[in-house]
Design a protein around this motif. Sequence first.
Motif, PDB file in Angstrom:
ATOM      1  N   GLU A 179       0.846  -1.186   0.000  1.00 35.87           N
ATOM      2  CA  GLU A 179       0.000   0.000   0.000  1.00 35.87           C
ATOM      3  C   GLU A 179       0.884   1.240   0.000  1.00 35.87           C
ATOM      4  OE1 GLU A 179      -4.028   0.779   2.206  1.00 35.87           O
ATOM      5  OE2 GLU A 179      -2.379   1.274   3.567  1.00 35.87           O
ATOM      6  N   ILE A 180       0.568   2.177  -0.895  1.00 33.60           N
ATOM      7  CA  ILE A 180       1.318   3.424  -1.005  1.00 33.60           C
ATOM      8  C   ILE A 180       0.369   4.546  -0.607  1.00 33.60           C
ATOM      9  CG2 ILE A 180       2.561   4.929  -2.601  1.00 33.60           C
ATOM     10  CD1 ILE A 180       2.743   2.118  -4.292  1.00 33.60           C
ATOM     11  N   VAL A 181       0.758   5.322   0.396  1.00 29.68           N
ATOM     12  CA  VAL A 181      -0.087   6.400   0.906  1.00 29.68           C
ATOM     13  C   VAL A 181       0.531   7.732   0.498  1.00 29.68           C
ATOM     14  CG1 VAL A 181      -1.150   7.415   2.951  1.00 29.68           C
ATOM     15  CG2 VAL A 181      -0.724   4.957   2.865  1.00 29.68           C
ATOM     16  N   THR A 182      -0.270   8.602  -0.127  1.00 28.21           N
ATOM     17  CA  THR A 182       0.217   9.915  -0.571  1.00 28.21           C
ATOM     18  C   THR A 182       0.038  10.945   0.542  1.00 28.21           C
ATOM     19  OG1 THR A 182      -1.894  10.686  -1.466  1.00 28.21           O
ATOM     20  CG2 THR A 182      -0.504   9.352  -2.927  1.00 28.21           C
ATOM     21  N   VAL A 183       0.600  12.125   0.348  1.00 25.36           N
ATOM     22  CA  VAL A 183       0.462  13.198   1.339  1.00 25.36           C
ATOM     23  C   VAL A 183      -0.980  13.684   1.421  1.00 25.36           C
ATOM     24  CG1 VAL A 183       2.861  13.965   1.211  1.00 25.36           C
ATOM     25  CG2 VAL A 183       1.162  14.953  -0.337  1.00 25.36           C
ATOM     26  N   ARG A 184      -1.776  13.407   0.405  1.00 23.47           N
ATOM     27  CA  ARG A 184      -3.199  13.766   0.407  1.00 23.47           C
ATOM     28  C   ARG A 184      -4.071  12.632   0.956  1.00 23.47           C
ATOM     29  NH1 ARG A 184      -4.543  18.051  -3.478  1.00 23.47           N
ATOM     30  NH2 ARG A 184      -2.601  18.843  -4.335  1.00 23.47           N
ATOM     31  N   ASP A 185      -3.458  11.659   1.587  1.00 23.48           N
ATOM     32  CA  ASP A 185      -4.128  10.492   2.173  1.00 23.48           C
ATOM     33  C   ASP A 185      -4.862   9.626   1.151  1.00 23.48           C
ATOM     34  OD1 ASP A 185      -3.286  10.514   4.780  1.00 23.48           O
ATOM     35  OD2 ASP A 185      -4.851  11.923   5.423  1.00 23.48           O
ATOM     36  N   ALA A 190      -0.358  21.239   0.229  1.00 23.65           N
ATOM     37  CA  ALA A 190      -0.688  22.336  -0.678  1.00 23.65           C
ATOM     38  C   ALA A 190       0.199  22.336  -1.937  1.00 23.65           C
ATOM     39  CB  ALA A 190      -0.553  23.670   0.043  1.00 23.65           C
ATOM     40  N   ASP A 191       1.440  21.893  -1.814  1.00 26.88           N
ATOM     41  CA  ASP A 191       2.369  21.908  -2.946  1.00 26.88           C
ATOM     42  C   ASP A 191       2.387  20.606  -3.749  1.00 26.88           C
ATOM     43  OD1 ASP A 191       3.058  24.432  -2.109  1.00 26.88           O
ATOM     44  OD2 ASP A 191       4.847  23.766  -1.015  1.00 26.88           O
ATOM     45  N   ALA A 192       1.861  19.539  -3.171  1.00 30.42           N
ATOM     46  CA  ALA A 192       1.928  18.225  -3.824  1.00 30.42           C
ATOM     47  C   ALA A 192       0.933  18.133  -4.973  1.00 30.42           C
ATOM     48  CB  ALA A 192       1.643  17.129  -2.811  1.00 30.42           C
TER      49      ALA A 192
END
Length: 181
Positions: free
Chosen positions: A99-105, A144-146
Amino acid sequence: MKERVLRRRSWPIFNGIMVVAVCGVSPWAALLNIERRDYLDLWRITAVLCGLAVFFLRMGTCAVVLRANSLLVVNPVGSKEVGYDGIRKVVAGPGAGLEIVTVRDERLVPVVFGGSLVDYWFATSELAAKEIRERIPRRPKPVADAEPVKRTLVRPCRPADVVLVIGVVTAIVGGVTEAIG
Protein backbone atom coordinates in the motif's frame (compact mmCIF):
# COMPACT_ATOMS: atom_id res chain seq x y z
CA MET A 1 17.65 7.19 -12.84
CA LYS A 2 16.66 4.12 -14.83
CA GLU A 3 13.03 2.98 -15.05
CA ARG A 4 12.41 -0.22 -13.09
CA VAL A 5 9.39 -2.55 -13.19
CA LEU A 6 8.40 -4.30 -9.96
CA ARG A 7 6.19 -7.39 -9.89
CA ARG A 8 6.30 -10.87 -8.53
CA ARG A 9 8.14 -13.22 -10.89
CA SER A 10 5.28 -15.68 -10.76
CA TRP A 11 2.70 -13.06 -11.77
CA PRO A 12 3.23 -12.94 -15.56
CA ILE A 13 4.11 -16.65 -15.64
CA PHE A 14 0.84 -17.69 -13.98
CA ASN A 15 -1.24 -15.39 -16.16
CA GLY A 16 0.62 -16.52 -19.29
CA ILE A 17 -0.15 -20.14 -18.42
CA MET A 18 -3.82 -19.24 -18.03
CA VAL A 19 -3.90 -17.43 -21.42
CA VAL A 20 -2.28 -20.46 -23.09
CA ALA A 21 -4.80 -22.75 -21.33
CA VAL A 22 -7.74 -20.64 -22.56
CA CYS A 23 -6.30 -20.65 -26.09
CA GLY A 24 -5.78 -24.41 -25.83
CA VAL A 25 -9.39 -25.00 -24.75
CA SER A 26 -10.81 -22.81 -27.52
CA PRO A 27 -10.16 -25.17 -30.49
CA TRP A 28 -11.37 -28.15 -28.47
CA ALA A 29 -14.61 -26.34 -27.54
CA ALA A 30 -15.08 -25.23 -31.14
CA LEU A 31 -14.64 -28.76 -32.51
CA LEU A 32 -17.04 -30.14 -29.91
CA ASN A 33 -19.74 -27.65 -30.93
CA ILE A 34 -19.15 -28.14 -34.66
CA GLU A 35 -19.47 -31.93 -34.27
CA ARG A 36 -22.79 -31.44 -32.46
CA ARG A 37 -23.86 -28.82 -35.05
CA ASP A 38 -24.51 -26.38 -32.21
CA TYR A 39 -23.30 -23.18 -33.82
CA LEU A 40 -25.10 -20.82 -31.42
CA ASP A 41 -23.14 -22.13 -28.45
CA LEU A 42 -19.95 -21.86 -30.51
CA TRP A 43 -20.37 -18.07 -30.70
CA ARG A 44 -21.18 -17.81 -26.98
CA ILE A 45 -18.30 -20.03 -25.89
CA THR A 46 -15.89 -18.07 -28.09
CA ALA A 47 -17.05 -14.81 -26.50
CA VAL A 48 -16.67 -16.25 -22.97
CA LEU A 49 -13.20 -17.63 -23.72
CA CYS A 50 -12.18 -14.25 -25.17
CA GLY A 51 -13.41 -12.62 -21.95
CA LEU A 52 -11.27 -14.98 -19.87
CA ALA A 53 -8.24 -14.32 -22.06
CA VAL A 54 -8.76 -10.54 -21.69
CA PHE A 55 -8.94 -10.92 -17.90
CA PHE A 56 -5.67 -12.88 -17.68
CA LEU A 57 -3.87 -10.68 -20.24
CA ARG A 58 -4.72 -7.55 -18.28
CA MET A 59 -3.80 -9.18 -14.98
CA GLY A 60 -0.47 -10.34 -16.42
CA THR A 61 0.51 -6.82 -17.43
CA CYS A 62 0.01 -5.32 -13.95
CA ALA A 63 3.11 -3.79 -12.36
CA VAL A 64 4.59 -1.02 -10.27
CA VAL A 65 6.89 1.08 -12.45
CA LEU A 66 9.57 3.17 -10.77
CA ARG A 67 10.31 6.09 -13.08
CA ALA A 68 12.89 8.84 -12.69
CA ASN A 69 10.60 11.23 -10.77
CA SER A 70 7.41 9.27 -10.21
CA LEU A 71 5.85 5.94 -9.36
CA LEU A 72 3.28 4.36 -11.70
CA VAL A 73 0.83 1.73 -10.41
CA VAL A 74 -0.52 -0.29 -13.36
CA ASN A 75 -3.65 -2.22 -12.40
CA PRO A 76 -5.83 -4.40 -14.68
CA VAL A 77 -8.10 -1.62 -15.93
CA GLY A 78 -6.54 1.71 -14.97
CA SER A 79 -3.30 3.20 -13.74
CA LYS A 80 -2.24 5.84 -11.23
CA GLU A 81 0.92 7.93 -11.13
CA VAL A 82 2.32 9.96 -8.25
CA GLY A 83 5.58 11.86 -7.82
CA TYR A 84 7.99 10.50 -5.21
CA ASP A 85 7.79 13.76 -3.28
CA GLY A 86 4.01 13.23 -2.98
CA ILE A 87 4.34 9.87 -1.21
CA ARG A 88 4.10 9.89 2.56
CA LYS A 89 4.66 6.20 3.30
CA VAL A 90 4.85 2.73 1.78
CA VAL A 91 3.51 -0.21 3.76
CA ALA A 92 3.86 -3.92 3.08
CA GLY A 93 0.92 -5.32 5.00
CA PRO A 94 0.57 -8.52 7.00
CA GLY A 95 -1.62 -9.99 4.25
CA ALA A 96 1.40 -9.73 1.95
CA GLY A 97 -0.03 -6.70 0.18
CA LEU A 98 1.54 -3.38 -0.73
CA GLU A 99 0.00 0.00 0.00
CA ILE A 100 1.32 3.42 -1.01
CA VAL A 101 -0.09 6.40 0.91
CA THR A 102 0.22 9.92 -0.57
CA VAL A 103 0.46 13.20 1.34
CA ARG A 104 -3.20 13.77 0.41
CA ASP A 105 -4.13 10.49 2.17
CA GLU A 106 -4.93 8.71 -1.08
CA ARG A 107 -4.11 5.02 -1.01
CA LEU A 108 -2.65 3.28 -4.04
CA VAL A 109 -2.96 -0.49 -3.85
CA PRO A 110 -1.18 -2.35 -6.64
CA VAL A 111 -3.07 -5.49 -7.66
CA VAL A 112 0.21 -7.13 -8.63
CA PHE A 113 1.24 -7.17 -4.96
CA GLY A 114 -2.11 -8.40 -3.63
CA GLY A 115 -2.13 -11.05 -0.92
CA SER A 116 -0.15 -14.19 -1.65
CA LEU A 117 0.78 -17.25 0.36
CA VAL A 118 4.10 -17.45 -1.48
CA ASP A 119 4.91 -13.90 -0.35
CA TYR A 120 5.20 -15.06 3.25
CA TRP A 121 8.36 -17.00 2.27
CA PHE A 122 9.86 -14.73 -0.41
CA ALA A 123 8.73 -11.32 0.99
CA THR A 124 8.37 -9.75 -2.47
CA SER A 125 6.04 -7.06 -1.10
CA GLU A 126 8.64 -6.12 1.52
CA LEU A 127 11.38 -5.98 -1.13
CA ALA A 128 9.21 -3.76 -3.35
CA ALA A 129 8.37 -1.48 -0.42
CA LYS A 130 12.06 -1.17 0.44
CA GLU A 131 12.97 -0.28 -3.13
CA ILE A 132 10.22 2.36 -3.30
CA ARG A 133 11.25 3.84 0.07
CA GLU A 134 14.79 4.33 -1.27
CA ARG A 135 13.40 6.75 -3.88
CA ILE A 136 11.15 8.73 -1.56
CA PRO A 137 12.66 11.97 -0.17
CA ARG A 138 13.00 12.18 3.61
CA ARG A 139 10.50 15.03 3.74
CA PRO A 140 7.54 14.82 1.36
CA LYS A 141 6.03 17.98 -0.09
CA PRO A 142 3.36 19.76 1.94
CA VAL A 143 -0.20 18.89 0.91
CA ALA A 144 -0.69 22.34 -0.68
CA ASP A 145 2.37 21.91 -2.95
CA ALA A 146 1.93 18.22 -3.82
CA GLU A 147 0.50 17.31 -7.19
CA PRO A 148 -2.61 15.14 -7.14
CA VAL A 149 -2.44 11.53 -8.28
CA LYS A 150 -2.71 11.30 -12.07
CA ARG A 151 -5.29 8.69 -13.01
CA THR A 152 -5.89 6.86 -16.24
CA LEU A 153 -9.39 5.40 -16.09
CA VAL A 154 -8.82 2.75 -18.79
CA ARG A 155 -5.25 2.00 -19.74
CA PRO A 156 -4.38 0.59 -23.16
CA CYS A 157 -3.35 -3.05 -23.36
CA ARG A 158 -3.20 -3.88 -27.06
CA PRO A 159 -3.28 -7.71 -26.89
CA ALA A 160 -6.19 -7.66 -24.45
CA ASP A 161 -8.01 -4.95 -26.41
CA VAL A 162 -7.76 -6.94 -29.66
CA VAL A 163 -9.10 -10.08 -27.96
CA LEU A 164 -11.86 -7.98 -26.35
CA VAL A 165 -12.97 -6.68 -29.77
CA ILE A 166 -13.03 -10.27 -31.09
CA GLY A 167 -15.09 -11.34 -28.06
CA VAL A 168 -17.59 -8.50 -28.50
CA VAL A 169 -17.95 -9.24 -32.23
CA THR A 170 -18.55 -12.95 -31.58
CA ALA A 171 -21.11 -12.12 -28.86
CA ILE A 172 -22.95 -9.79 -31.25
CA VAL A 173 -22.85 -12.33 -34.09
CA GLY A 174 -24.11 -15.02 -31.71
CA GLY A 175 -26.94 -12.77 -30.55
CA VAL A 176 -27.95 -11.87 -34.08
CA THR A 177 -27.73 -15.51 -35.18
CA GLU A 178 -29.95 -16.55 -32.27
CA ALA A 179 -32.50 -13.80 -33.04
CA ILE A 180 -32.64 -14.79 -36.72
CA GLY A 181 -32.66 -18.55 -36.15
